[in-house]
Design a protein around this motif. Structure first.
Motif, PDB file in Angstrom:
ATOM      1  N   ALA A   1       0.829  -1.209   0.000  1.00 39.14           N
ATOM      2  CA  ALA A   1       0.000   0.000   0.000  1.00 39.14           C
ATOM      3  C   ALA A   1       0.861   1.255   0.000  1.00 39.14           C
ATOM      4  O   ALA A   1       0.580   2.218  -0.717  1.00 39.14           O
ATOM      5  CB  ALA A   1      -0.940   0.001   1.206  1.00 39.14           C
ATOM      6  N   GLU A   2       1.937   1.259   0.793  1.00 41.41           N
ATOM      7  CA  GLU A   2       2.805   2.436   0.872  1.00 41.41           C
ATOM      8  C   GLU A   2       3.626   2.611  -0.400  1.00 41.41           C
ATOM      9  O   GLU A   2       3.894   3.740  -0.829  1.00 41.41           O
ATOM     10  CB  GLU A   2       3.715   2.334   2.088  1.00 41.41           C
ATOM     11  CG  GLU A   2       3.006   2.596   3.407  1.00 41.41           C
ATOM     12  CD  GLU A   2       2.439   4.018   3.448  1.00 41.41           C
ATOM     13  OE1 GLU A   2       3.211   4.978   3.341  1.00 41.41           O
ATOM     14  OE2 GLU A   2       1.198   4.161   3.574  1.00 41.41           O
ATOM     15  N   LEU A   3       4.029   1.509  -1.011  1.00 43.61           N
ATOM     16  CA  LEU A   3       4.729   1.610  -2.293  1.00 43.61           C
ATOM     17  C   LEU A   3       3.794   2.156  -3.371  1.00 43.61           C
ATOM     18  O   LEU A   3       4.203   2.972  -4.205  1.00 43.61           O
ATOM     19  CB  LEU A   3       5.265   0.232  -2.705  1.00 43.61           C
ATOM     20  CG  LEU A   3       6.399  -0.324  -1.848  1.00 43.61           C
ATOM     21  CD1 LEU A   3       6.659  -1.796  -2.187  1.00 43.61           C
ATOM     22  CD2 LEU A   3       7.680   0.488  -2.035  1.00 43.61           C
ATOM     23  N   SER A   4       2.549   1.722  -3.323  1.00 41.32           N
ATOM     24  CA  SER A   4       1.554   2.227  -4.279  1.00 41.32           C
ATOM     25  C   SER A   4       1.308   3.710  -4.047  1.00 41.32           C
ATOM     26  O   SER A   4       1.212   4.503  -4.992  1.00 41.32           O
ATOM     27  CB  SER A   4       0.245   1.447  -4.137  1.00 41.32           C
ATOM     28  OG  SER A   4       0.440   0.074  -4.425  1.00 41.32           O
ATOM     29  N   ARG A   5       1.215   4.111  -2.777  1.00 40.81           N
ATOM     30  CA  ARG A   5       0.998   5.533  -2.464  1.00 40.81           C
ATOM     31  C   ARG A   5       2.156   6.379  -2.970  1.00 40.81           C
ATOM     32  O   ARG A   5       1.950   7.434  -3.600  1.00 40.81           O
ATOM     33  CB  ARG A   5       0.841   5.736  -0.950  1.00 40.81           C
ATOM     34  CG  ARG A   5       0.755   7.221  -0.568  1.00 40.81           C
ATOM     35  CD  ARG A   5       0.389   7.416   0.890  1.00 40.81           C
ATOM     36  NE  ARG A   5       1.448   7.094   1.816  1.00 40.81           N
ATOM     37  CZ  ARG A   5       2.387   7.963   2.216  1.00 40.81           C
ATOM     38  NH1 ARG A   5       2.409   9.202   1.722  1.00 40.81           N
ATOM     39  NH2 ARG A   5       3.296   7.601   3.091  1.00 40.81           N
ATOM     40  N   ALA A   6       3.371   5.935  -2.734  1.00 41.86           N
ATOM     41  CA  ALA A   6       4.542   6.692  -3.179  1.00 41.86           C
ATOM     42  C   ALA A   6       4.548   6.862  -4.694  1.00 41.86           C
ATOM     43  O   ALA A   6       4.845   7.943  -5.213  1.00 41.86           O
ATOM     44  CB  ALA A   6       5.824   5.984  -2.722  1.00 41.86           C
ATOM     45  N   THR A   7       4.182   5.805  -5.401  1.00 36.49           N
ATOM     46  CA  THR A   7       4.186   5.864  -6.863  1.00 36.49           C
ATOM     47  C   THR A   7       3.070   6.764  -7.372  1.00 36.49           C
ATOM     48  O   THR A   7       3.276   7.562  -8.299  1.00 36.49           O
ATOM     49  CB  THR A   7       4.039   4.447  -7.444  1.00 36.49           C
ATOM     50  OG1 THR A   7       5.061   3.599  -6.892  1.00 36.49           O
ATOM     51  CG2 THR A   7       4.168   4.455  -8.957  1.00 36.49           C
ATOM     52  N   VAL A   8       1.889   6.652  -6.795  1.00 35.91           N
ATOM     53  CA  VAL A   8       0.765   7.510  -7.186  1.00 35.91           C
ATOM     54  C   VAL A   8       1.119   8.970  -6.953  1.00 35.91           C
ATOM     55  O   VAL A   8       0.874   9.840  -7.804  1.00 35.91           O
ATOM     56  CB  VAL A   8      -0.507   7.122  -6.414  1.00 35.91           C
ATOM     57  CG1 VAL A   8      -1.578   8.198  -6.557  1.00 35.91           C
ATOM     58  CG2 VAL A   8      -1.040   5.784  -6.911  1.00 35.91           C
TER      59      VAL A   8
END
Length: 321
Positions: free
Chosen positions: A141-148
């Motif tokens: 989830a945090e990797l997805s947030r960083a990328t978004v």
């Protein structure tokens, strides 16, 4: 500067977008930003050790921006002197190097693909390439947030801002903007090392991005209305409610728009060099962030580029008719 008519400038911008869509930034082709980065590094090594940090930071900014503008002006003027069509080609290529639609998509997809395969270590590595925060312990989830967040923020820096300045002054002004943005990414940090030395670079980057950031927010809302009409209202409300909470006067606008459009919350706890930083939370957490949100954000990114392309072609055709 080589002056073009409005239709010529519009078609140059449209051509640059198409070129970026098709080939992006191939590794075999020298990229101007690499040379700008080396030029910044050269002068940083000479100016940073001196005691008058802020004054030398201003000097660094003046040297890099003026030399980038002058070099591209000379290059495009010489190309146009050889032949007008050669001038067009050089402008087209140089403008395309200042935008990074395909590059943003490819970098984000590297993270998404690794997450889809369950390769968390690899996903952390590729996320670390595109964000400044520590990624070694981030979950999906945090990797997805960083990328978004990165794709949303760079819809301004890597798409709308360079196109905006290319519209005003073709390749020379587009490259001047890219030089300022590169300066900000290298020395515009609020840490002990750069807080004074990078002050001028960071403030100039804020000024140049001010109007493009707001145009980007509007475009993201329009694209949201095309894809999912209900999400456009949430995107608008999110910008109004949360964008001003971001420490940057510009980055909060696209991030809040994307958060509202997708129904997620961006921001939160980040770690930089082991130090914890609380970033403003943007949007409403209607659901948890998932890796598919990377795809949704890329879709918004490309939607903005399609919107710009449509506007350029309509304006050019309308002028010619």
């Amino acid at each position: 500067m080589i002056f073009y008519s409005l239709p010529e400038v519009l078609f140059l911008l449209a051509g640059a977008i198409v070129l970026d869509w098709l080939i992006g930034d191939p590794r075999w082709l020298p990229h101007p930003v690499i040379f700008i980065g080396k030029w910044i590094g050269y002068w940083e090594r000479r100016l940073l050790p001196r005691t008058t940090k802020r004054r030398n930071g201003i000097l660094l900014t003046l040297i890099i921006t003026s030399s980038s503008l002058a070099l591209v002006w000379i290059l495009t003027a010489a190309a146009s002197w050889v032949h007008p069509w050669f001038g067009y080609a050089v402008h087209l290529w140089l403008i395309s190097t200042t935008i990074a639609i395909k590059g943003l998509k490819d970098a984000a997809m590297l993270v998404y693909d690794r997450l889809s395969r369950g390769e968390l270590t690899e996903a952390r590595k590729y996320t670390g390439y595109i964000v400044g925060r520590d990624t070694d312990e981030l979950d999906e989830a945090e990797l997805s947030r960083a990328t978004v967040e990165t794709v949303a923020e760079n819809t301004v820096d890597a798409v709308i801002s360079p196109l905006f300045f290319a519209f005003l002054g073709a390749a020379p002004l587009a490259m001047l903007y890219r030089a300022v943005n590169t300066l900000d990414s290298m020395v515009g940090y609020r840490n002990d090392k750069y807080i004074h030395f990078g002050w001028a670079s960071a403030r100039l980057d804020d000024v140049l991005n001010w109007l493009p950031a707001r145009l980007t927010g509007l475009m993201l809302i329009i694209v949201s209305a095309i894809y999912r009409p209900a999400s456009a209202i949430q995107a608008w409300r999110s910008v109004i409610a949360f964008a001003h909470l971001h420490p940057s006067p510009n980055s909060g606008i696209p991030e809040a728009a994307v958060a509202g459009s997708l129904g997620i919350q961006l921001g939160g706890l980040n770690r930089y060099g082991g130090a914890i930083s609380e970033r403003a939370r943007l949007g409403w957490a209607a659901r948890k962030i998932e890796k598919v949100d990377i795809i949704h954000t890329i879709r918004l990114l490309y939607g903005v580029s399609y919107l710009v392309m449509g506007g350029l072609l309509c304006a050019a055709c309308g002028w010619l008719l």
